[in-house]
Design a protein around this motif. Structure first.
Motif, short mmCIF file in Angstrom:
data_model
loop_
_atom_site.label_atom_id
_atom_site.label_comp_id
_atom_site.label_asym_id
_atom_site.label_seq_id
_atom_site.Cartn_x
_atom_site.Cartn_y
_atom_site.Cartn_z
N GLY A 126 0.77 -1.35 0.00
CA GLY A 126 0.04 -0.05 0.10
C GLY A 126 0.90 1.22 0.02
N ASP A 127 2.11 1.17 -0.16
CA ASP A 127 2.92 2.27 0.00
C ASP A 127 3.26 3.07 -1.69
OD1 ASP A 127 3.54 1.88 2.54
OD2 ASP A 127 5.53 0.95 2.04
N LEU A 128 2.51 4.11 -1.67
CA LEU A 128 2.45 4.86 -2.72
C LEU A 128 3.04 6.13 -2.76
CD1 LEU A 128 -1.39 4.88 -3.02
CD2 LEU A 128 -0.01 3.57 -4.44
N PRO A 129 3.53 6.83 -3.95
CA PRO A 129 4.14 7.91 -3.75
C PRO A 129 3.88 9.11 -3.10
CG PRO A 129 4.19 7.07 -6.23
CD PRO A 129 3.15 6.17 -5.28
N PRO A 130 4.59 9.97 -2.39
CA PRO A 130 3.99 11.02 -1.78
C PRO A 130 3.31 11.85 -2.38
CG PRO A 130 6.18 10.76 -1.15
CD PRO A 130 6.01 9.76 -2.41
N LEU A 131 2.14 12.49 -2.03
CA LEU A 131 1.18 13.47 -2.57
C LEU A 131 1.58 14.91 -2.28
CD1 LEU A 131 -1.52 13.83 -3.83
CD2 LEU A 131 -2.63 13.89 -1.73
N LEU A 132 1.67 15.85 -3.42
CA LEU A 132 2.14 17.07 -3.40
C LEU A 132 1.05 17.91 -3.45
CD1 LEU A 132 4.36 19.21 -3.65
CD2 LEU A 132 4.41 18.89 -5.98
N VAL A 133 0.97 18.50 -2.52
CA VAL A 133 0.01 19.90 -2.47
C VAL A 133 0.28 21.17 -2.60
CG1 VAL A 133 -2.01 20.66 -0.93
CG2 VAL A 133 -1.72 18.32 -0.71
N GLY A 134 -0.26 21.95 -3.36
CA GLY A 134 0.06 23.27 -3.70
C GLY A 134 -0.30 24.26 -2.80
N LYS A 135 0.39 25.48 -3.12
CA LYS A 135 0.03 26.71 -2.01
C LYS A 135 -1.48 26.91 -1.93
CE LYS A 135 4.34 28.98 -3.16
NZ LYS A 135 4.76 30.47 -3.81
N ASP A 136 -2.05 26.72 -2.93
CA ASP A 136 -3.68 26.77 -2.71
C ASP A 136 -4.46 25.58 -1.89
OD1 ASP A 136 -3.76 24.76 -4.47
OD2 ASP A 136 -4.76 25.86 -5.90
N GLY A 137 -3.75 24.61 -1.56
CA GLY A 137 -4.27 23.60 -0.64
C GLY A 137 -4.83 22.30 -1.54
N SER A 138 -4.76 22.44 -2.92
CA SER A 138 -5.07 21.57 -3.70
C SER A 138 -4.02 20.61 -4.34
CB SER A 138 -5.90 21.92 -4.91
OG SER A 138 -5.14 22.82 -5.78
N GLY A 139 -4.35 19.39 -4.72
CA GLY A 139 -3.60 18.47 -5.41
C GLY A 139 -4.01 17.34 -6.06
N THR A 140 -3.37 16.97 -6.98
CA THR A 140 -3.77 15.67 -7.89
C THR A 140 -2.73 14.76 -8.00
OG1 THR A 140 -3.80 16.88 -9.99
CG2 THR A 140 -5.55 17.02 -8.87
N PRO A 167 5.72 14.77 5.41
CA PRO A 167 6.37 14.03 3.87
C PRO A 167 6.56 12.86 4.39
CG PRO A 167 7.20 16.44 4.38
CD PRO A 167 6.29 15.95 5.34
N ASP A 168 6.69 12.01 3.31
CA ASP A 168 7.02 10.38 3.36
C ASP A 168 8.34 10.35 2.73
OD1 ASP A 168 7.55 7.68 3.27
OD2 ASP A 168 5.49 7.29 2.19
N ASN A 169 9.44 10.03 3.66
CA ASN A 169 10.94 9.70 3.07
C ASN A 169 10.99 8.28 2.41
OD1 ASN A 169 11.35 8.28 5.36
ND2 ASN A 169 11.85 9.90 6.46
N LEU A 170 10.15 7.62 2.59
CA LEU A 170 10.03 6.12 1.78
C LEU A 170 11.19 5.19 2.64
CD1 LEU A 170 9.51 7.07 -1.94
CD2 LEU A 170 7.91 6.30 -0.01
N ALA A 171 11.38 5.80 3.96
CA ALA A 171 12.55 5.07 4.57
C ALA A 171 13.93 5.26 3.93
CB ALA A 171 12.14 3.66 4.88
N ASN A 172 14.30 6.24 3.28
CA ASN A 172 15.38 6.58 2.34
C ASN A 172 16.45 7.37 3.28
OD1 ASN A 172 17.52 6.57 0.51
ND2 ASN A 172 16.70 8.56 -0.28
N ILE A 173 17.05 6.93 4.38
CA ILE A 173 17.75 7.32 5.31
C ILE A 173 19.17 7.07 5.06
CG2 ILE A 173 18.14 8.02 7.60
CD1 ILE A 173 15.36 8.81 6.82
N PRO A 174 20.05 7.77 4.39
CA PRO A 174 21.40 7.62 3.95
C PRO A 174 22.26 7.12 5.32
CG PRO A 174 20.88 9.62 2.83
CD PRO A 174 19.86 9.20 4.00
N ALA A 175 23.26 6.39 5.32
CA ALA A 175 23.93 5.77 6.21
C ALA A 175 24.95 6.96 6.87
CB ALA A 175 25.08 4.83 5.66
N ARG A 176 25.00 8.09 6.32
CA ARG A 176 25.68 9.30 6.95
C ARG A 176 25.03 10.07 7.81
NH1 ARG A 176 24.67 11.15 1.62
NH2 ARG A 176 23.57 13.03 1.30
N TYR A 177 23.60 9.96 7.62
CA TYR A 177 22.87 10.41 8.51
C TYR A 177 22.30 9.35 9.81
CZ TYR A 177 22.14 13.98 5.01
OH TYR A 177 22.21 14.94 4.13
#
Length: 202
Positions: A126-140, A167-177
């Motif tokens: 069920g993991d989907l790409p993050p949803l981007l919402v614009g300044k007006d509060g809408s997104g598709t 935001p969803d980082n998709l569990a992408n945490i580089p080892a340097r962090y």
């Protein structure tokens, strides 16, 4: 001359037959596509914790074991939001997390859909790409996936779509962090935060 006329008539008849065949194929293809979608669920209404409708979701069969997920939202905080399919079709904004005894909106939707079992974020079905919402509060957004089909989403207890606060980082945490890698919370949700909106998929 009679032979030429006969050839012309025959040629015309063949062209008309071919055209009719192509038209029939086109109509049949449209009919097949329509029939394939007759069993699709109605668009899902996505509501915030106050019960206000903030979006709509549709899931259509794409063939070859794939599904097209399309979403449209409004009235949300600008920026990226975690966007996932959860296991249970129950959106209770006043739900309580038994582990903490605290109100946890839409906790009743369960965890991320994980058909294979044992996966971590972003390997859940069920993991989907993050949803981007614009300044007006809408997104598709629209995405095609083969991680699940309508059958898996519309089982006995249904499923739910959840929009998260962060935001969803998709569990992408580089080892340097993080030398030890993502922690449990990151593996579970990609640090997407609380559940701000929910829609029941039946």
């Amino acid at each position: 001359m009679p032979k030429a006329r006969t050839f012309g008539r025959t040629h015309l008849a063949l062209c008309l037959a071919l055209a009719a065949g192509v038209a029939a194929i086109g109509v049949s293809a449209v009919a097949d596509a329509t029939a394939a979608r007759q069993g699709d669920p109605r668009p899902v209404v996505i509501r915030d914790t106050g019960g206000v409708a903030v979006g709509r979701l549709s899931i259509l069969r794409e063939g070859f074991g794939k599904a097209r997920v399309s979403v449209s939202v409004k009235g949300l905080t600008p920026g990226f939001h975690g966007f996932h399919i959860h296991t249970t079709g129950l959106c209770d904004p006043k739900a309580v997390d038994p582990a903490t005894g605290q109100v946890s909106p839409f906790f009743t939707a369960g965890g991320h859909l994980d058909l294979a079992g044992g996966a971590v974020h972003a390997g859940h079905s069920g993991d989907l790409p993050p949803l981007l919402v614009g300044k007006d509060g809408s997104g598709t957004a629209s995405v095609v996936t083969d991680r699940f089909g309508l059958r898996e989403l519309t089982d006995a207890d249904g499923s739910a779509v959840i929009v998260h606060a962060l935001p969803d980082n998709l569990a992408n945490i580089p080892a340097r962090y993080a030398p030890d890698g993502p922690d449990e919370a990151t593996h579970r949700t990609g640090d997407a935060g609380g559940r701000t909106a929910c829609g029941v998929i039946r």
